[in-house]
Design a protein around this motif. Structure first.
Motif, PDB file in Angstrom:
ATOM      1  N   GLN A 216       0.829  -1.201   0.000  1.00  0.00           N
ATOM      2  CA  GLN A 216       0.000   0.000   0.000  1.00  0.00           C
ATOM      3  C   GLN A 216       0.861   1.247   0.000  1.00  0.00           C
ATOM      4  OE1 GLN A 216      -1.647   0.814   4.102  1.00  0.00           O
ATOM      5  NE2 GLN A 216      -1.016  -1.308   4.432  1.00  0.00           N
ATOM      6  N   SER A 217       0.260   2.342  -0.420  1.00  0.00           N
ATOM      7  CA  SER A 217       0.924   3.635  -0.363  1.00  0.00           C
ATOM      8  C   SER A 217       0.590   4.303   0.963  1.00  0.00           C
ATOM      9  CB  SER A 217       0.456   4.523  -1.522  1.00  0.00           C
ATOM     10  OG  SER A 217       0.957   5.837  -1.381  1.00  0.00           O
ATOM     11  N   SER A 218       1.517   5.065   1.498  1.00  0.00           N
ATOM     12  CA  SER A 218       1.284   5.756   2.762  1.00  0.00           C
ATOM     13  C   SER A 218       0.595   7.105   2.564  1.00  0.00           C
ATOM     14  CB  SER A 218       2.613   5.968   3.494  1.00  0.00           C
ATOM     15  OG  SER A 218       3.481   6.772   2.712  1.00  0.00           O
ATOM     16  N   GLU A 219       0.419   7.520   1.289  1.00  0.00           N
ATOM     17  CA  GLU A 219      -0.213   8.804   1.019  1.00  0.00           C
ATOM     18  C   GLU A 219      -0.841   8.812  -0.370  1.00  0.00           C
ATOM     19  OE1 GLU A 219       2.788  11.862   1.033  1.00  0.00           O
ATOM     20  OE2 GLU A 219       4.298  10.457   0.296  1.00  0.00           O
ATOM     21  N   ASP A 220      -1.728   9.787  -0.608  1.00  0.00           N
ATOM     22  CA  ASP A 220      -2.334   9.966  -1.926  1.00  0.00           C
ATOM     23  C   ASP A 220      -1.345  10.675  -2.849  1.00  0.00           C
ATOM     24  OD1 ASP A 220      -4.658   8.983  -0.788  1.00  0.00           O
ATOM     25  OD2 ASP A 220      -5.510  10.966  -0.411  1.00  0.00           O
ATOM     26  N   GLY A 221      -1.434  10.350  -4.139  1.00  0.00           N
ATOM     27  CA  GLY A 221      -0.586  11.054  -5.097  1.00  0.00           C
ATOM     28  C   GLY A 221      -0.286  10.221  -6.333  1.00  0.00           C
ATOM     29  N   ILE A 222       0.721  10.644  -7.064  1.00  0.00           N
ATOM     30  CA  ILE A 222       1.160   9.965  -8.282  1.00  0.00           C
ATOM     31  C   ILE A 222       2.380   9.104  -7.948  1.00  0.00           C
ATOM     32  CG2 ILE A 222       1.927  10.250 -10.666  1.00  0.00           C
ATOM     33  CD1 ILE A 222      -0.935  11.181 -10.102  1.00  0.00           C
ATOM     34  N   LEU A 223       2.308   7.839  -8.326  1.00  0.00           N
ATOM     35  CA  LEU A 223       3.407   6.916  -8.031  1.00  0.00           C
ATOM     36  C   LEU A 223       4.656   7.315  -8.814  1.00  0.00           C
ATOM     37  CD1 LEU A 223       4.303   4.353  -6.562  1.00  0.00           C
ATOM     38  CD2 LEU A 223       3.463   3.023  -8.504  1.00  0.00           C
ATOM     39  N   LYS A 224       5.717   7.606  -8.071  1.00  0.00           N
ATOM     40  CA  LYS A 224       6.956   8.093  -8.682  1.00  0.00           C
ATOM     41  C   LYS A 224       7.981   6.992  -8.863  1.00  0.00           C
ATOM     42  CE  LYS A 224      10.656  11.458  -7.776  1.00  0.00           C
ATOM     43  NZ  LYS A 224      11.155  12.467  -6.800  1.00  0.00           N
ATOM     44  N   LYS A 246       1.526   1.041 -11.662  1.00  0.00           N
ATOM     45  CA  LYS A 246       2.624   1.412 -12.546  1.00  0.00           C
ATOM     46  C   LYS A 246       3.070   2.841 -12.257  1.00  0.00           C
ATOM     47  CE  LYS A 246       1.009  -1.569 -16.323  1.00  0.00           C
ATOM     48  NZ  LYS A 246      -0.152  -2.088 -15.569  1.00  0.00           N
ATOM     49  N   ILE A 247       4.322   3.125 -12.585  1.00  0.00           N
ATOM     50  CA  ILE A 247       4.843   4.473 -12.401  1.00  0.00           C
ATOM     51  C   ILE A 247       3.951   5.450 -13.171  1.00  0.00           C
ATOM     52  CG2 ILE A 247       6.826   5.994 -12.696  1.00  0.00           C
ATOM     53  CD1 ILE A 247       7.212   3.680 -10.679  1.00  0.00           C
ATOM     54  N   GLY A 248       3.532   6.509 -12.488  1.00  0.00           N
ATOM     55  CA  GLY A 248       2.641   7.486 -13.103  1.00  0.00           C
ATOM     56  C   GLY A 248       1.182   7.287 -12.752  1.00  0.00           C
ATOM     57  N   ASP A 249       0.846   6.132 -12.148  1.00  0.00           N
ATOM     58  CA  ASP A 249      -0.536   5.874 -11.730  1.00  0.00           C
ATOM     59  C   ASP A 249      -0.896   6.713 -10.507  1.00  0.00           C
ATOM     60  OD1 ASP A 249      -0.871   4.028 -13.713  1.00  0.00           O
ATOM     61  OD2 ASP A 249      -0.864   2.267 -12.399  1.00  0.00           O
ATOM     62  N   ARG A 250      -2.169   7.047 -10.422  1.00  0.00           N
ATOM     63  CA  ARG A 250      -2.692   7.680  -9.206  1.00  0.00           C
ATOM     64  C   ARG A 250      -2.877   6.593  -8.148  1.00  0.00           C
ATOM     65  NH1 ARG A 250      -3.677  12.697  -6.685  1.00  0.00           N
ATOM     66  NH2 ARG A 250      -5.056  12.232  -4.937  1.00  0.00           N
ATOM     67  N   VAL A 251      -2.313   6.786  -6.963  1.00  0.00           N
ATOM     68  CA  VAL A 251      -2.469   5.831  -5.874  1.00  0.00           C
ATOM     69  C   VAL A 251      -3.045   6.559  -4.664  1.00  0.00           C
ATOM     70  CG1 VAL A 251      -0.619   4.305  -6.657  1.00  0.00           C
ATOM     71  CG2 VAL A 251      -0.087   6.183  -5.097  1.00  0.00           C
ATOM     72  N   GLN A 284      12.144  -3.664   3.029  1.00  0.00           N
ATOM     73  CA  GLN A 284      13.005  -3.439   1.863  1.00  0.00           C
ATOM     74  C   GLN A 284      12.276  -2.786   0.685  1.00  0.00           C
ATOM     75  OE1 GLN A 284      14.481  -7.732   1.871  1.00  0.00           O
ATOM     76  NE2 GLN A 284      16.365  -6.654   1.413  1.00  0.00           N
ATOM     77  N   ILE A 285      10.949  -2.787   0.714  1.00  0.00           N
ATOM     78  CA  ILE A 285      10.176  -2.175  -0.372  1.00  0.00           C
ATOM     79  C   ILE A 285       9.809  -0.743   0.026  1.00  0.00           C
ATOM     80  CG2 ILE A 285       8.058  -2.265  -1.721  1.00  0.00           C
ATOM     81  CD1 ILE A 285       8.087  -5.267  -1.422  1.00  0.00           C
ATOM     82  N   GLU A 286      10.095   0.210  -0.858  1.00  0.00           N
ATOM     83  CA  GLU A 286       9.769   1.610  -0.577  1.00  0.00           C
ATOM     84  C   GLU A 286       8.919   2.166  -1.717  1.00  0.00           C
ATOM     85  OE1 GLU A 286      11.994   5.787   0.765  1.00  0.00           O
ATOM     86  OE2 GLU A 286      13.144   3.993   0.260  1.00  0.00           O
ATOM     87  N   ILE A 287       7.810   2.792  -1.365  1.00  0.00           N
ATOM     88  CA  ILE A 287       6.904   3.377  -2.341  1.00  0.00           C
ATOM     89  C   ILE A 287       7.040   4.892  -2.272  1.00  0.00           C
ATOM     90  CG2 ILE A 287       4.509   3.517  -3.131  1.00  0.00           C
ATOM     91  CD1 ILE A 287       5.582   0.669  -3.117  1.00  0.00           C
ATOM     92  N   LEU A 288       7.478   5.523  -3.361  1.00  0.00           N
ATOM     93  CA  LEU A 288       7.666   6.968  -3.409  1.00  0.00           C
ATOM     94  C   LEU A 288       6.560   7.608  -4.213  1.00  0.00           C
ATOM     95  CD1 LEU A 288      11.539   7.139  -4.019  1.00  0.00           C
ATOM     96  CD2 LEU A 288      10.296   7.092  -1.852  1.00  0.00           C
ATOM     97  N   VAL A 289       5.909   8.609  -3.637  1.00  0.00           N
ATOM     98  CA  VAL A 289       4.730   9.230  -4.246  1.00  0.00           C
ATOM     99  C   VAL A 289       4.889  10.742  -4.274  1.00  0.00           C
ATOM    100  CG1 VAL A 289       2.244   9.602  -3.968  1.00  0.00           C
ATOM    101  CG2 VAL A 289       3.228   7.347  -3.504  1.00  0.00           C
ATOM    102  N   ASP A 290       4.534  11.355  -5.414  1.00  0.00           N
ATOM    103  CA  ASP A 290       4.451  12.819  -5.503  1.00  0.00           C
ATOM    104  C   ASP A 290       3.050  13.279  -5.150  1.00  0.00           C
ATOM    105  OD1 ASP A 290       7.034  13.508  -6.196  1.00  0.00           O
ATOM    106  OD2 ASP A 290       6.688  13.287  -8.360  1.00  0.00           O
TER     107      ASP A 290
END
Length: 290
Positions: A216-224, A246-251, A284-290
């Motif tokens: 899961q993502s910890s915040e709303d935004g665009i997957l970077k 996918k990169i660029g998806d809204r999460v 070990q998995i990191e989700i980066l979101v703009d």
């Protein structure tokens, strides 16, 4: 469901059905805090909110009502205790197979399932028998004749089983995969067979400790970016690992079941080790979101 449980004396939370905010306020005073607001005809944990006090009622009411197509909501007492789940299977009007599993939930107020595991832990034989019999009674009371059921239940602090929900379907959040890896029963295949009028094979052939969690993502935004160590693919304890976004998806931050962006399923020689493996993977998995 709640009305049928009342009729057949199935143990469940106290509840009220309301269709306006004023009655919601009256119901919460009757049931006490905390309580739970629910959309009665939704799925994926949409419209389920834990309410701690009067000041939270308006937001919870609007959230639950937004997912209710019948413009009514359930308000239920909040049950303290051990929350677990079960996958059950009925044949010819009788619930004949119950597999209890552990549930892992996100933090309130939304309380979304984020993972499950087998075998069940923390229950003695008496508790397991009581839970199994309560589930069978609940499923049979709903006249689920053939096929799978997905059940949520809580064993409260007085060792009483309270049936929270029953869905006449296969469970989500990796549950059909977990059932197969854990027991050897292909829950999807057997559901298809019984829907075709054929006899399902529900024999348990193994007892492998397994666990699954969603990504899961910890915040709303665009997957970077997704930082994902490649050596995870070489870990033989990992049965499945998948990232669907996918990169660029809204999460979105987790508010409902469909906000998940992936999954990890593992096995081990003990459930404790399977949980340790899962925790190591997520470190070990990191989700980066703009």
């Amino acid at each position: 469901t709640r009305k049928l449980f009342d009729k057949y004396k199935v143990s469940q939370p106290k509840f009220e059905i309301v269709d306006n905010l004023k009655n919601a306020e009256i119901a919460t005073k009757k049931l006490g805090f905390p309580c739970v607001f629910k959309a009665p005809d939704s799925s994926g944990s949409r419209g389920v909110v834990k309410v701690a006090s009067l000041k939270n009622i308006l937001d919870a009411y609007n959230e639950a009502m937004s997912f209710s197509s019948i413009e009514k909501i359930l308000i239920e007492e909040y049950i303290e205790g051990i929350e677990i789940g079960a996958q059950a299977f009925s044949v010819n009007g009788k619930c004949i197979n119950v597999l209890l599993h552990n549930d892992y939930l996100s933090k309130p107020p939304y309380m979304i399932p984020i993972g499950h595991s087998f075998p069940i832990k923390g229950l003695n034989k008496i508790q397991i028998d009581i839970a199994t019999n309560s589930i069978k009674k609940a499923v049979n009371s709903l006249s689920i004749l053939n096929g799978p059921s997905n059940i949520d239940l809580i064993i409260n602090n007085d060792n009483e089983v309270k049936i929270i929900e029953v869905g006449a379907r296969i469970g989500a959040t990796c549950l059909p995969e977990l059932v197969k890896y854990h027991s050897g029963i292909d829950w999807v295949k057997e559901s298809i067979l019984v829907s075709l009028g054929l006899k399902p094979n529900l024999k348990i052939i193994k007892n492998t400790p397994t666990a699954a969690f969603i990504i899961q993502s910890s915040e709303d935004g665009i997957l970077k970016e997704i930082i994902y160590p490649k050596d995870l693919d070489e870990n033989k304890d990992i049965l499945e690992i998948e990232i669907t976004a996918k990169i660029g998806d809204r999460v979105n931050k987790l508010r409902k079941g469909t906000d998940r962006i992936g999954k990890v399923i593992v096995k081990s020689n003990t459930l404790k080790n399977a949980e340790k493996i899962i925790n190591h993977i997520f470190s070990q998995i990191e989700i980066l979101v703009d």
